[in-house]
Scaffold this active site. Structure first.
Site, PDB file in Angstrom:
ATOM      1  N   ASP A  15       0.791  -1.242   0.000  1.00 24.57           N
ATOM      2  CA  ASP A  15       0.000   0.000   0.000  1.00 24.57           C
ATOM      3  C   ASP A  15       0.824   1.294   0.000  1.00 24.57           C
ATOM      4  O   ASP A  15       0.497   2.236   0.750  1.00 24.57           O
ATOM      5  CB  ASP A  15      -0.970   0.009   1.190  1.00 24.57           C
ATOM      6  CG  ASP A  15      -1.988  -1.128   1.154  1.00 24.57           C
ATOM      7  OD1 ASP A  15      -1.909  -1.978   0.252  1.00 24.57           O
ATOM      8  OD2 ASP A  15      -2.857  -1.165   2.044  1.00 24.57           O
ATOM      9  N   ASP A  53      -4.471  -0.917  -1.849  1.00 24.22           N
ATOM     10  CA  ASP A  53      -5.781  -0.784  -1.214  1.00 24.22           C
ATOM     11  C   ASP A  53      -6.719  -0.220  -2.290  1.00 24.22           C
ATOM     12  O   ASP A  53      -6.377   0.755  -2.967  1.00 24.22           O
ATOM     13  CB  ASP A  53      -5.634   0.191  -0.030  1.00 24.22           C
ATOM     14  CG  ASP A  53      -6.544  -0.120   1.138  1.00 24.22           C
ATOM     15  OD1 ASP A  53      -6.760  -1.314   1.441  1.00 24.22           O
ATOM     16  OD2 ASP A  53      -7.037   0.833   1.775  1.00 24.22           O
ATOM     17  N   HIS A  55     -10.714   0.402  -2.855  1.00 26.97           N
ATOM     18  CA  HIS A  55     -12.100   0.361  -2.375  1.00 26.97           C
ATOM     19  C   HIS A  55     -13.084   1.004  -3.355  1.00 26.97           C
ATOM     20  O   HIS A  55     -12.782   2.053  -3.925  1.00 26.97           O
ATOM     21  CB  HIS A  55     -12.220   1.112  -1.043  1.00 26.97           C
ATOM     22  CG  HIS A  55     -11.313   0.619   0.036  1.00 26.97           C
ATOM     23  ND1 HIS A  55     -11.221  -0.704   0.394  1.00 26.97           N
ATOM     24  CD2 HIS A  55     -10.461   1.292   0.867  1.00 26.97           C
ATOM     25  CE1 HIS A  55     -10.349  -0.818   1.400  1.00 26.97           C
ATOM     26  NE2 HIS A  55      -9.875   0.367   1.697  1.00 26.97           N
ATOM     27  N   HIS A  59     -17.608   2.347   0.459  1.00 24.49           N
ATOM     28  CA  HIS A  59     -17.067   1.141   1.107  1.00 24.49           C
ATOM     29  C   HIS A  59     -17.423   1.087   2.599  1.00 24.49           C
ATOM     30  O   HIS A  59     -17.526   2.122   3.258  1.00 24.49           O
ATOM     31  CB  HIS A  59     -15.542   1.107   0.935  1.00 24.49           C
ATOM     32  CG  HIS A  59     -14.931  -0.185   1.323  1.00 24.49           C
ATOM     33  ND1 HIS A  59     -14.088  -0.322   2.409  1.00 24.49           N
ATOM     34  CD2 HIS A  59     -15.051  -1.424   0.789  1.00 24.49           C
ATOM     35  CE1 HIS A  59     -13.699  -1.589   2.511  1.00 24.49           C
ATOM     36  NE2 HIS A  59     -14.268  -2.271   1.538  1.00 24.49           N
ATOM     37  N   HIS A  87     -10.764   6.736   1.309  1.00 25.45           N
ATOM     38  CA  HIS A  87      -9.377   6.627   0.835  1.00 25.45           C
ATOM     39  C   HIS A  87      -9.293   5.526  -0.219  1.00 25.45           C
ATOM     40  O   HIS A  87     -10.113   4.609  -0.246  1.00 25.45           O
ATOM     41  CB  HIS A  87      -8.432   6.297   2.005  1.00 25.45           C
ATOM     42  CG  HIS A  87      -8.700   4.958   2.614  1.00 25.45           C
ATOM     43  ND1 HIS A  87      -9.718   4.732   3.521  1.00 25.45           N
ATOM     44  CD2 HIS A  87      -8.117   3.745   2.412  1.00 25.45           C
ATOM     45  CE1 HIS A  87      -9.733   3.457   3.861  1.00 25.45           C
ATOM     46  NE2 HIS A  87      -8.776   2.817   3.197  1.00 25.45           N
ATOM     47  N   LYS A 112      -6.884  -5.089  -3.048  1.00 23.78           N
ATOM     48  CA  LYS A 112      -7.630  -5.666  -1.924  1.00 23.78           C
ATOM     49  C   LYS A 112      -8.606  -4.664  -1.353  1.00 23.78           C
ATOM     50  O   LYS A 112      -8.429  -3.454  -1.501  1.00 23.78           O
ATOM     51  CB  LYS A 112      -6.656  -6.130  -0.839  1.00 23.78           C
ATOM     52  CG  LYS A 112      -5.831  -4.997  -0.276  1.00 23.78           C
ATOM     53  CD  LYS A 112      -4.804  -5.497   0.702  1.00 23.78           C
ATOM     54  CE  LYS A 112      -3.965  -4.366   1.239  1.00 23.78           C
ATOM     55  NZ  LYS A 112      -4.727  -3.323   1.967  1.00 23.78           N
ATOM     56  N   CYS A 157      -2.124  -2.609   7.583  1.00 25.38           N
ATOM     57  CA  CYS A 157      -2.011  -3.521   6.441  1.00 25.38           C
ATOM     58  C   CYS A 157      -0.704  -4.313   6.416  1.00 25.38           C
ATOM     59  O   CYS A 157      -0.693  -5.476   6.015  1.00 25.38           O
ATOM     60  CB  CYS A 157      -2.253  -2.768   5.149  1.00 25.38           C
ATOM     61  SG  CYS A 157      -3.992  -2.245   5.026  1.00 25.38           S
TER      62      CYS A 157
HETATM   63  C1  VGL Z   1      -4.756   0.772   5.610  1.00 24.91           C
HETATM   64  C2  VGL Z   1      -6.376   1.668   6.956  1.00 24.91           C
HETATM   65  C3  VGL Z   1      -7.325   1.485   5.974  1.00 24.91           C
HETATM   66  C4  VGL Z   1      -3.320   0.405   5.435  1.00 24.91           C
HETATM   67  C5  VGL Z   1      -5.688   0.567   4.611  1.00 24.91           C
HETATM   68  O1  VGL Z   1      -2.839   0.319   4.278  1.00 24.91           O
HETATM   69  O2  VGL Z   1      -2.644   0.203   6.472  1.00 24.91           O
HETATM   70  N1  VGL Z   1      -5.112   1.315   6.780  1.00 24.91           N
HETATM   71  N2  VGL Z   1      -6.973   0.935   4.810  1.00 24.91           N
HETATM   72 ZN    ZN Z   2      -8.411   0.787   3.248  1.00 25.99          ZN
END
Ligand code: VGL
Ligand code: ZN
Length: 209
Positions: A15, A53, A55, A59, A87, A112, A157
């Site tokens: 990410d 990430d 979404h 979401h 996000h 994901k 993550c």
């Molecule tokens: C993440 C919060 C929500 C991450 C992803 O990449 O750590 N944290 N979505």
């Molecule tokens: Zn996320």
């Protein structure tokens, strides 16, 4: 502890996206500092996968979806869900990789959190803890023997990706200085304790030969 990287070691870069870097909607303090470290680190690995990430609008993990405040929690079908600012909306600039990320030899990009009703911190398994993403099968078929994890964010993550790699049976190492944390209500300290409990190693990029 020094680890010699070989051809069967896999690196998962988690990410490293605009929304998790300064100026992004869920900016991690100093998140962009991982970019040069990850770029140099990734060159040592033959097997490299990136997670993204990814979404849909509306979401389940977005506070706006529930008319709630970001960084609160709700209980959903699969357990407790932290609610985040919107996000990494599919196809948005925020969801794009940081422009400085330079890992052209990465072979797999795993997106994901694409299901409207299930989050996925882990690159391997969604938050229902039942739906596999396919990354485990990919790494198995590539013959990966150890898994190294880096990226954003250490305590979400990166952590869940490392936990699931360990549960799948791989020796796992988190590359500390190639990660940055959100640190929500002590989450980073809890994460380090979990790494220890689960036998997940922590290494510095400089310890990898
Ligand atoms: C993440 C919060 C929500 C991450 C992803 O990449 O750590 N944290 N979505
Ligand atoms: Zn996320």
């Amino acid at each position: 502890m020094r680890q010699v990287i070989g051809g069967r070691d896999a690196l998962i870069v988690v990410d490293v996206q605009n929304d998790f870097c300064p100026g992004g909607s869920l900016a991690v303090d100093d998140g962009d500092a991982v970019v040069p470290v990850v770029n140099a680190l990734a060159r040592r690995f033959a097997i490299v996968a990136l997670t993204q990430d990814w979404h849909p609008a509306g979401h389940i993990s977005f506070a706006s979806t529930h008319d709630a405040e970001p960084f609160t929690t709700i209980d959903v079908a699969y357990g407790r869900q932290v609610l985040w600012p919107d996000h990494c909306v599919q196809g948005s600039e925020g969801a794009a990789f940081h422009p400085g990320l330079d890992v052209p030899h990465a072979q797999a990009i795993l997106r994901k959190g694409h299901q409207p009703g299930i989050d996925s911190y882990s690159g391997f398994r969604e938050a229902d803890r039942a739906t596999a993403t396919g990354l485990g099968g990919y790494l198995r078929e590539r013959g990966a023997e150890r898994v190294f994890v880096c990226g954003l964010a250490t305590d979400f993550c990166v952590a869940w990706t490392a936990f699931d790699a360990a549960e799948a049976g791989w020796p796992v190492f988190v590359v500390d200085d190639a990660c940055r944390a959100i640190d929500l209500d002590g989450s980073l300290e809890r994460t380090f304790a979990e790494f220890e409990r689960r036998g997940i190693g922590r290494v510095a990029a400089s310890e990898l030969g």
